[in-house]
Structure formats: C-alpha cells, structure tokens
Design a protein around this motif. Structure first.
Motif, PDB file in Angstrom:
ATOM      1  N   ASP A 134       6.136  10.360   0.923  1.00  0.00           N
ATOM      2  CA  ASP A 134       5.905  10.290  -0.797  1.00  0.00           C
ATOM      3  C   ASP A 134       6.196   9.109  -0.875  1.00  0.00           C
ATOM      4  N   LEU A 135       7.656   8.397  -0.522  1.00  0.00           N
ATOM      5  CA  LEU A 135       8.026   7.329  -0.873  1.00  0.00           C
ATOM      6  C   LEU A 135       7.104   6.009  -0.474  1.00  0.00           C
ATOM      7  N   ALA A 136       6.661   6.104   0.628  1.00  0.00           N
ATOM      8  CA  ALA A 136       5.700   5.134   1.142  1.00  0.00           C
ATOM      9  C   ALA A 136       4.428   5.337   0.187  1.00  0.00           C
ATOM     10  N   THR A 137       3.946   6.255  -0.027  1.00  0.00           N
ATOM     11  CA  THR A 137       2.735   6.359  -0.988  1.00  0.00           C
ATOM     12  C   THR A 137       3.188   5.637  -2.273  1.00  0.00           C
ATOM     13  N   ARG A 138       4.128   5.870  -2.730  1.00  0.00           N
ATOM     14  CA  ARG A 138       4.362   5.484  -4.337  1.00  0.00           C
ATOM     15  C   ARG A 138       4.638   3.853  -3.825  1.00  0.00           C
ATOM     16  N   LEU A 139       5.290   3.496  -2.993  1.00  0.00           N
ATOM     17  CA  LEU A 139       5.465   2.298  -2.690  1.00  0.00           C
ATOM     18  C   LEU A 139       4.191   1.152  -2.671  1.00  0.00           C
TER      19      LEU A 139
ATOM     20  N   ALA B 180       1.159   2.399  -3.716  1.00  0.00           N
ATOM     21  CA  ALA B 180       0.497   2.548  -5.109  1.00  0.00           C
ATOM     22  C   ALA B 180       0.914   1.586  -5.951  1.00  0.00           C
ATOM     23  N   ASP B 181       2.209   1.104  -6.002  1.00  0.00           N
ATOM     24  CA  ASP B 181       2.633  -0.082  -6.932  1.00  0.00           C
ATOM     25  C   ASP B 181       2.258  -1.277  -6.415  1.00  0.00           C
ATOM     26  N   HIS B 182       1.686  -1.397  -5.096  1.00  0.00           N
ATOM     27  CA  HIS B 182       1.246  -2.688  -4.631  1.00  0.00           C
ATOM     28  C   HIS B 182      -0.251  -2.763  -4.152  1.00  0.00           C
ATOM     29  N   GLY B 183      -0.643  -1.704  -4.746  1.00  0.00           N
ATOM     30  CA  GLY B 183      -2.300  -1.724  -4.458  1.00  0.00           C
ATOM     31  C   GLY B 183      -2.607  -1.628  -2.765  1.00  0.00           C
TER      32      GLY B 183
ATOM     33  N   GLN C 142       0.541   0.749   4.545  1.00  0.00           N
ATOM     34  CA  GLN C 142       1.087  -0.500   4.134  1.00  0.00           C
ATOM     35  C   GLN C 142       2.711  -0.170   3.569  1.00  0.00           C
ATOM     36  N   GLY C 143       2.739   1.184   2.932  1.00  0.00           N
ATOM     37  CA  GLY C 143       3.930   1.600   2.339  1.00  0.00           C
ATOM     38  C   GLY C 143       5.014   1.677   3.435  1.00  0.00           C
ATOM     39  N   LYS C 144       4.497   2.254   4.428  1.00  0.00           N
ATOM     40  CA  LYS C 144       5.513   2.462   5.612  1.00  0.00           C
ATOM     41  C   LYS C 144       6.125   1.085   6.197  1.00  0.00           C
ATOM     42  N   LYS C 145       5.013   0.094   5.998  1.00  0.00           N
ATOM     43  CA  LYS C 145       5.454  -1.203   6.592  1.00  0.00           C
ATOM     44  C   LYS C 145       6.470  -1.543   5.793  1.00  0.00           C
ATOM     45  N   MET C 146       6.440  -1.478   4.595  1.00  0.00           N
ATOM     46  CA  MET C 146       7.474  -2.119   3.528  1.00  0.00           C
ATOM     47  C   MET C 146       8.742  -1.473   3.766  1.00  0.00           C
ATOM     48  N   ILE C 147       8.659  -0.208   3.952  1.00  0.00           N
ATOM     49  CA  ILE C 147      10.016   0.490   4.428  1.00  0.00           C
ATOM     50  C   ILE C 147      10.667  -0.081   5.659  1.00  0.00           C
ATOM     51  N   MET C 148       9.896  -0.242   6.597  1.00  0.00           N
ATOM     52  CA  MET C 148      10.392  -0.595   8.071  1.00  0.00           C
ATOM     53  C   MET C 148      11.097  -2.300   7.788  1.00  0.00           C
ATOM     54  N   GLU C 149      10.142  -2.766   6.943  1.00  0.00           N
ATOM     55  CA  GLU C 149      10.722  -4.458   6.727  1.00  0.00           C
ATOM     56  C   GLU C 149      12.283  -4.317   5.952  1.00  0.00           C
ATOM     57  N   SER C 150      12.127  -3.332   4.910  1.00  0.00           N
ATOM     58  CA  SER C 150      13.434  -3.326   4.230  1.00  0.00           C
ATOM     59  C   SER C 150      14.392  -3.014   5.307  1.00  0.00           C
TER      60      SER C 150
END
Length: 259
Positions: A191-196, A198-201, A206-214
């Motif tokens: 759900d967090l990955a999905t929200r992230l 959506a915020d970035h189109g 891509q949301g999962k990738k953002m979490i891994m990068e963090s």
C-alpha cells in the motif's frame, strides 16, 4: 521419513499474528504441528476463537490478560514469538517527537516483550526448557532520521534487553534469540509503495524501487516475503536450533552494508 523440521507438541504464543509476517508465522507453526495462541486488538474472520485472544499489548493490563489466557488455555508455553511492532510517529526528525510519541513507540515495540516475558518465562526456567524469539529490526542499525528515530531506538532497546535476558536464562535451558528483518513485502508495505508511486506518476514496482532506494538499496533486488521470515523463525524455534541462543539473525536481502 522423519521431517527435517517439526514443532509437533509445542505450545506457542505468537503476538500480532493476524497479518503480514505474523500471520505467516502462525500458519507455518500450525502446519508444523504446534498448538498456538495469537493476539491482536481485533480478531480476523478466518481465525477461530480457539487460537485467538483479543488484547491491547501496549498496556500493562492487556499483557497481563493475555498471559492469563495463555496459562488457562495451554498451561505453559514452550515458545514465545514477539512479532508485535510498528510505528505511528510523524516524519520531521527528532524535533517532531514529543514525550507522548516516544512513550507510544516504546509501549508498542519494547514493553510488550518485557511484560510478557516477565509473566511467562519464569515457568520456562523452572521447567528447564523454552524458546523466546524477539523480532527486532535492521532499523536499530540503520535508522532513518526523518521518520524512524523513535521506532529504531525502541527496537535497539529490545535487542539489548533480549541479549541480557539470554545471558540470564540460557544457563537454565531457555534459549533467547533475535530475528532482525529488513523490508518485508506485506500488504501494508505494498500500500505504501502504491501511494508513493501514485504521488510520482508511477506504478507499484516504481514505488517498491523508491522504498529500496530509501534504505540504501537491497542487493537481492527485492524485499523479503512474510513466509521467508516465518521460515527463519520456525527453524530457530525448533529443536534443530537447540544450541543457538543470545544472537541475532538478520533477514534483509543484504540491506545492512556492514559485517
């Protein structure tokens, strides 16, 4: 053929066993033959009354009520798995964390284990057998200052407490170990990955990738599955791990970048 791993005849308490890695641990323990009791604030529809006790473990009273229910249903426990944890702290770094937020983080991530162990471990010591598993977090080593300072500090305290407990009770036949997960692919994290995303189109990947990068990256390229965390816990709880105590097992896909 004798199975490699069995929990047949073992009596286990698994906290926070209704979703994510906790639910996966409950399912695996049942498959391996354990008698289990689990707990959360709200009972899911698919979990029978015989396996569940509703309790708020952030309070002294909730922990005492759960311990009493466990003794009534099972007499004593052979295995305690402390899965409960999480964070509701706001972002904004240390300045955003008032005393009430700190108290909530400690009452969720440290004190339930302290209180339940105090209630249930003495009977393990008197019988000369038992296993206690504290689920910590790699955040104790890799805190994210913007968002997880209080959570990470509470998990670090849990890890230190666990080590001290192991030194006290291991000579009496009770093993105490820690399991330290990194990012686990639970429904909440998706759900967090999905929200992230959506915020970035973007999409969920891509949301999962953002979490891994963090987190500084996950070398295997993905989070752990709840079932993988459950498998490690089941092994450590079993007689196959009978000489393992006082140590911590990290399951994070290589996220922690140090030895």
């Amino acid at each position: 053929m004798i199975p490699f791993l069995s929990l047949e005849g073992k009596r286990a308490l698994i906290t926070s066993g209704t979703r994510g890695a906790g639910a996966a641990t409950v399912a695996l323990f049942r498959e391996l033959g354990a008698q289990i009791v689990t707990t959360a604030r709200t009972q899911p529809a698919d979990l029978p009354d015989s396996l569940f006790v509703a309790a708020d473990l952030t309070s002294t009273e909730g922990c005492a009520a759960l311990a009493a229910a466990v003794r009534e249903r099972m007499g004593v426990v052979d295995i305690i798995v402390h899965m409960l944890g999480g964070s509701s702290a706001p972002s904004g770094g240390f300045e955003a964390l008032n005393d009430e937020i700190w108290r909530k983080e400690l009452d969720l991530n440290l004190m339930p284990a302290v209180r339940l162990d105090r209630e249930l471990v003495p009977s393990m010591v008197s019988r000369g057998t038992g296993v206690v598993i504290h689920v910590t977090s790699i955040q104790r080593q890799l805190p994210l200052p913007e968002a997880t300072t209080a959570y990470a500090a509470a998990k670090a305290a849990l890890s230190t407490y666990s080590k001290s407990l192991s030194k006290q009770v291991s000579p009496h036949g009770v093993r105490v170990v820690r399991v330290s997960p990194g990012w686990i692919e639970t429904e909440a994290s998706i759900d967090l990955a999905t929200r992230l995303a959506a915020d970035h189109g973007g999409d969920v990947e891509q949301g999962k990738k953002m979490i891994m990068e963090s987190l500084g990256g996950i070398p295997i390229g993905r989070p752990s599955k709840p079932e993988e965390v459950a498998s490690l816990i089941a092994f450590l709880a079993s007689d196959r791990a009978s000489t393992i105590t006082g140590t911590e097992y990290v399951i994070d896909g290589g996220t922690v970048p140090v030895v």
